[in-house]
Design a protein around this motif. Structure first.
Motif, PDB file in Angstrom:
ATOM      1  N   LYS A   1      35.804  29.698  44.324  1.00  0.00           N
ATOM      2  CA  LYS A   1      35.617  30.984  44.072  1.00  0.00           C
ATOM      3  C   LYS A   1      34.121  31.247  43.297  1.00  0.00           C
ATOM      4  O   LYS A   1      33.704  30.646  42.672  1.00  0.00           O
ATOM      5  CB  LYS A   1      36.583  31.667  43.032  1.00  0.00           C
ATOM      6  N   LEU A   2      33.746  32.442  44.011  1.00  0.00           N
ATOM      7  CA  LEU A   2      32.205  32.738  43.431  1.00  0.00           C
ATOM      8  C   LEU A   2      32.324  33.649  42.453  1.00  0.00           C
ATOM      9  O   LEU A   2      33.448  34.259  42.239  1.00  0.00           O
ATOM     10  CB  LEU A   2      31.388  33.415  44.806  1.00  0.00           C
ATOM     11  N   LYS A   3      31.372  33.861  41.481  1.00  0.00           N
ATOM     12  CA  LYS A   3      31.395  34.470  40.421  1.00  0.00           C
ATOM     13  C   LYS A   3      31.501  36.023  40.641  1.00  0.00           C
ATOM     14  O   LYS A   3      32.289  36.905  39.900  1.00  0.00           O
ATOM     15  CB  LYS A   3      29.985  34.283  39.652  1.00  0.00           C
ATOM     16  N   ARG A   4      30.970  36.571  41.712  1.00  0.00           N
ATOM     17  CA  ARG A   4      31.116  37.846  42.157  1.00  0.00           C
ATOM     18  C   ARG A   4      32.556  38.172  42.472  1.00  0.00           C
ATOM     19  O   ARG A   4      32.829  39.490  42.501  1.00  0.00           O
ATOM     20  CB  ARG A   4      30.198  38.286  43.373  1.00  0.00           C
TER      21      ARG A   4
ATOM     22  N   GLN B   1      35.128  37.260  41.108  1.00  0.00           N
ATOM     23  CA  GLN B   1      36.301  36.933  40.025  1.00  0.00           C
ATOM     24  C   GLN B   1      36.282  38.434  39.469  1.00  0.00           C
ATOM     25  O   GLN B   1      35.824  39.320  39.542  1.00  0.00           O
ATOM     26  CB  GLN B   1      35.719  36.164  38.945  1.00  0.00           C
TER      27      GLN B   1
END
Length: 77
Positions: free
Chosen positions: A72-75, A77
């Motif tokens: 999962k990318l930070k964007r 989440q």
């Protein structure tokens, strides 16, 4: 520890423990290595298996989870 010391240690075991198949195999490995000059690691393995004969490793069927999915990318989440 020498092969002779290992043999004397096994011979000094109580009769019930001395007759266990693991110790008999360890003695046989010691004798083969001592008489034929084979690799000492075989005798060591035999003795270690006899020493640890009551140890049952715990089995974890779940084990380590595979990480096949995308991280999962930070964007996201």
């Amino acid at each position: 520890m020498t092969l002779r010391d290992a043999g004397e240690c096994i011979a000094a075991l109580p009769k019930k423990e001395h007759d266990a198949p693991e110790w008999q195999a360890a003695m046989e490995a010691l004798i083969l290595v001592a008489e034929n000059g084979g690799p000492v690691i075989k005798a060591r393995i035999g003795v270690m298996r006899a020493l640890n004969r009551h140890y049952v490793p715990a089995f974890n069927p779940k084990g380590k989870e595979p990480h096949w999915r995308r991280p999962k990318l930070k964007r996201d989440q």
